[in-house]
Design an enzyme around this catalytic site. Structure first.
Site, PDB file in Angstrom:
ATOM      1  NE  ARG A 153      93.141  70.307  27.694  1.00 57.97           N
ATOM      2  CZ  ARG A 153      92.932  70.379  26.370  1.00 57.97           C
ATOM      3  NH1 ARG A 153      93.916  70.180  25.541  1.00 57.97           N
ATOM      4  NH2 ARG A 153      91.727  70.649  25.892  1.00 57.97           N
ATOM      5  CG  ASP A 213      84.342  69.837  21.213  1.00 58.58           C
ATOM      6  OD1 ASP A 213      84.583  69.634  20.005  1.00 58.58           O
ATOM      7  OD2 ASP A 213      85.120  69.521  22.129  1.00 58.58           O
ATOM      8  NE  ARG A 268      88.682  64.178  23.452  1.00 55.47           N
ATOM      9  CZ  ARG A 268      89.697  64.936  23.067  1.00 55.47           C
ATOM     10  NH1 ARG A 268      90.483  64.554  22.096  1.00 55.47           N
ATOM     11  NH2 ARG A 268      89.951  66.082  23.661  1.00 55.47           N
TER      12      ARG A 268
HETATM   13  P1  ADP Z   1      88.507  72.685  28.414  1.00 60.19           P
HETATM   14  O1  ADP Z   1      88.346  73.896  29.247  1.00 60.19           O
HETATM   15  O2  ADP Z   1      88.685  73.005  26.958  1.00 60.19           O
HETATM   16  O3  ADP Z   1      87.426  71.659  28.684  1.00 60.19           O
HETATM   17  P2  ADP Z   1      90.386  71.101  30.022  1.00 60.19           P
HETATM   18  O4  ADP Z   1      89.398  70.061  30.391  1.00 60.19           O
HETATM   19  O5  ADP Z   1      91.754  70.657  29.665  1.00 60.19           O
HETATM   20  O6  ADP Z   1      89.906  72.005  28.799  1.00 60.19           O
HETATM   21  O7  ADP Z   1      90.486  72.121  31.247  1.00 60.19           O
HETATM   22  C1  ADP Z   1      91.353  73.217  31.198  1.00 60.19           C
HETATM   23  C2  ADP Z   1      92.037  73.392  32.534  1.00 60.19           C
HETATM   24  O8  ADP Z   1      91.053  73.688  33.535  1.00 60.19           O
HETATM   25  C3  ADP Z   1      92.767  72.178  33.079  1.00 60.19           C
HETATM   26  O9  ADP Z   1      94.049  72.027  32.526  1.00 60.19           O
HETATM   27  C4  ADP Z   1      92.837  72.521  34.546  1.00 60.19           C
HETATM   28  O10 ADP Z   1      93.873  73.439  34.826  1.00 60.19           O
HETATM   29  C5  ADP Z   1      91.502  73.207  34.808  1.00 60.19           C
HETATM   30  N1  ADP Z   1      90.544  72.232  35.350  1.00 60.19           N
HETATM   31  C6  ADP Z   1      89.836  71.281  34.669  1.00 60.19           C
HETATM   32  N2  ADP Z   1      89.086  70.543  35.524  1.00 60.19           N
HETATM   33  C7  ADP Z   1      89.324  71.021  36.767  1.00 60.19           C
HETATM   34  C8  ADP Z   1      88.856  70.682  38.086  1.00 60.19           C
HETATM   35  N3  ADP Z   1      87.987  69.690  38.275  1.00 60.19           N
HETATM   36  N4  ADP Z   1      89.332  71.406  39.108  1.00 60.19           N
HETATM   37  C9  ADP Z   1      90.195  72.409  38.921  1.00 60.19           C
HETATM   38  N5  ADP Z   1      90.681  72.778  37.727  1.00 60.19           N
HETATM   39  C10 ADP Z   1      90.264  72.094  36.660  1.00 60.19           C
END
Ligand code: ADP
Length: 322
Positions: free
Chosen positions: A74, A129, A173
């Protein structure tokens, strides 16, 4: 777009089958005469320039492995303009023409931002998910579902020797897909999902009805976003006067060797990402609909296609467990 060299990364929560997807992207790209770089640690590695060239052998012996050999992260810095500018700089430095991002909806948001900066990016849905818009299935869901089902079956085995109610919490979630499908496949009495608030009294009534007709045990599946399994278990114990056990499956659902379905899906999606890049497409996400690969605009996927759960199947769980 003159495509010579592409990069691939895995981001956000890891999911079984991500390795198979990286393998497919890499092998298909090399098959088509492209060069491929792997980015370690998701967007964090992109910002830091943690890239390595992948050859045919780099992705050997990983199709059957859970997790992701590229590792995932992340990355809060990528949410900032400065962070993303650094990432684009690195992509230019390594002469990367396009990027494939494998991850969940957060990772898709990151891919959307790169697209806005003019960098050709394709998103692949990798999450247990199953909550990604624009696709019937995500890479990792089938494996997590089968892991949950295996645990439910085992709990049912021991349940048969006692008159008990088992409350089992599965992951999810915001999305109840694992709960819904493992509950249906596992013969649960009731399931609770975040998408549909359930009247606990109705669940209690169903369990009591089952006890009255001589059922030896009842299984209630709770998605983590639908409430606390501990509290639901306590309430059921009080109101049914039956012994109640709560099991929280937790992270075992993220691990394990991907199922055949996930490996096939990952292989098809990875190869398809390369195909559409070669057609000159970018700013797209890959999905499967009616067993056909398809792609759609990343903005459209994120803004107009909210994931929904099949309410009829929830009713079916209730109908089949009378
Ligand atoms: P997933 O992809 O499993 O939903 P996350 O929500 O943690 O996991 O998103 C992974 C990564 O994507 C984040 O740590 C961040 O670096 C990037 N990211 C998420 N949302 C945004 C956003 N709105 N703008 C830019 N980068 C984002």
């Amino acid at each position: 777009m003159n495509l010579k060299r592409i990069a691939v990364l895995t981001s956000g929560g890891d999911a079984p089958g991500m390795n198979a997807a990286v393998r497919a992207v890499t092998r298909k790209a090399i098959f088509e005469g492209l060069e491929v770089y792997g980015v370690y640690n998701g967007y964090q590695g992109l910002i830091e320039g943690d890239l390595v060239e992948l050859n045919l052998g780099s992705v050997g012996d990983i199709i059957q492995r859970g997790g992701t050999f590229l590792r995932s992260a992340r990355c809060p810095e990528f949410r900032t303009e400065e962070g993303r500018a650094k990432a684009v700089e690195q992509l230019k430095k390594f002469n990367i023409d396009a990027l494939v991002v494998i991850g969940g909806d957060g990772s898709y948001r990151g891919a959307q931002k790169l697209t806005e900066l003019g960098f050709p990016t394709i998103g692949l849905p990798g999450t247990i998910d199953n909550d990604i818009p624009g696709t019937d299935a995500t890479i990792g869901f089938d494996t997590a579902l089968n892991t949950a089902l295996d645990a439910i079956d085992k709990i049912r085995d021991t349940a048969s020797s006692h008159e008990r109610t088992y409350v089992i919490e599965v992951m999810g979630r915001d999305a109840g897909d694992i709960a819904l499908y493992s509950g249906l496949a596992g013969g649960a009495e009731s399931i609770l999902v975040p998408e549909r608030p359930e009247d606990l009294n109705a669940i209690v009534e169903r369990i009591n009805h089952g006890i009255a007709r001589g059922k030896k045990h009842s299984i209630v599946i709770v998605a983590e976003g639908a409430g606390s399994a501990e509290e639901i278990g306590k309430l059921i114990a009080e109101k049914t006067n039956s012994e109640t056990r709560v099991t929280i499956l937790g992270h075992i659902q993220r691990g394990g060797s991907p199922t055949a379905a996930d490996r096939v899906l990952a292989s098809r999606m990875g190869a398809y990402a390369v195909e559409i890049l070669l057609e000159g497409k970018a700013g797209r996400v890959v999905g499967i609909r009616n067993n056909q690969m398809m792609d759609l605009d990343i903005d459209e996927a994120l803004d107009n296609n909210k994931h929904t759960i099949d309410m009829q199947l929830i009713d079916l769980v209730n109908q089949l467990s009378i």
